[in-house]
Design an enzyme around this catalytic site. Sequence first.
Site, PDB file in Angstrom:
ATOM      1  N   CYS A  27     -73.707  56.824 126.374  1.00 54.95           N
ATOM      2  CA  CYS A  27     -73.619  58.143 125.750  1.00 54.95           C
ATOM      3  C   CYS A  27     -72.425  58.971 126.225  1.00 54.95           C
ATOM      4  O   CYS A  27     -71.838  59.714 125.438  1.00 54.95           O
ATOM      5  CB  CYS A  27     -74.923  58.895 125.955  1.00 54.95           C
ATOM      6  SG  CYS A  27     -76.299  58.122 125.068  1.00 54.95           S
TER       7      CYS A  27
ATOM      8  N   LYS B 287     -80.140  65.427 120.420  1.00 53.32           N
ATOM      9  CA  LYS B 287     -79.557  64.408 119.548  1.00 53.32           C
ATOM     10  C   LYS B 287     -80.495  63.209 119.400  1.00 53.32           C
ATOM     11  O   LYS B 287     -81.435  63.054 120.170  1.00 53.32           O
ATOM     12  CB  LYS B 287     -78.206  63.940 120.099  1.00 53.32           C
ATOM     13  CG  LYS B 287     -78.260  63.253 121.457  1.00 53.32           C
ATOM     14  CD  LYS B 287     -76.873  62.959 121.989  1.00 53.32           C
ATOM     15  CE  LYS B 287     -76.885  62.273 123.335  1.00 53.32           C
ATOM     16  NZ  LYS B 287     -77.379  60.896 123.298  1.00 53.32           N
TER      17      LYS B 287
ATOM     18  N   ASP C 295     -77.141  64.071 128.785  1.00 51.98           N
ATOM     19  CA  ASP C 295     -78.398  63.318 128.913  1.00 51.98           C
ATOM     20  C   ASP C 295     -78.894  63.095 130.340  1.00 51.98           C
ATOM     21  O   ASP C 295     -79.367  61.992 130.670  1.00 51.98           O
ATOM     22  CB  ASP C 295     -78.254  61.956 128.224  1.00 51.98           C
ATOM     23  CG  ASP C 295     -77.990  62.056 126.733  1.00 51.98           C
ATOM     24  OD1 ASP C 295     -77.874  63.188 126.224  1.00 51.98           O
ATOM     25  OD2 ASP C 295     -77.885  61.012 126.086  1.00 51.98           O
TER      26      ASP C 295
END
Length: 238
Positions: free
Chosen positions: A176, A127, A17
């Site tokens: 994350c 995601k 990310d």
Amino acid sequence: MALAKPDIKRTALIVVDVQEDFCPPSGSLAVSGGRDIAPAINELLSLPFALKIATKDWHPSDHVSFDTSHRSPDIKPFVSKITIHNPDDVSESLEIPIWPVHCVQGTKGAEIISELDVSKLDHIVEKGRDKRVEMFSAFSTCFGTKSNAASHDLASLLRQANITNVFLTGLAGDFCVRSTAMDANKEKFKVYIIHEAVRSIDSSEAGWGVVQGEMVGKGIDIISIRGPEMSGFWTVQD
């Protein structure tokens, strides 16, 4: 006892990310120092990992974690939490944090930052695509389910490439990265976190410090980019 080094042919690098909305100066959910890890990640991308994968939050505009998805004036990002239910089993529920709108599909904020050399990647896993559930981990939703919430089944991608060792970098360490690492561990991969290439929302000992201790307790190693666990990569590169 000599340190066991991972077999390079069975290693994967996962970049979690590193997107515009998670980075200063204009990201809606910017992690302090988020852009600063780009040089370290590019250095890692130049190494001979057998598989190189990036993940992206890729949310619909009405994702349940967004403050704008709730009408109550009492719902505030970073402060409020709400209870959500498992779409596959409504008897199962979890409390999740509320965030500002971020990483909406097709927007500038969802793009991987331009400083990263995406040409070196083998796959990008999108995601958080199911508006009904949170998905910190790139392996599964917050309820542990694998569905259309992600563009790929990450565990299957890794196993198809005969990967046994996973090296993690990215944002944010306390959300994350942590969740992806813990799920990789559950999936029986050996997991390493490269600390120079991670930044957290809460970088204090009470935040990232506690998370590191939790991961180490599960057998996940926190390592340095030039640590002994990485020596085989540099030898091949040199």
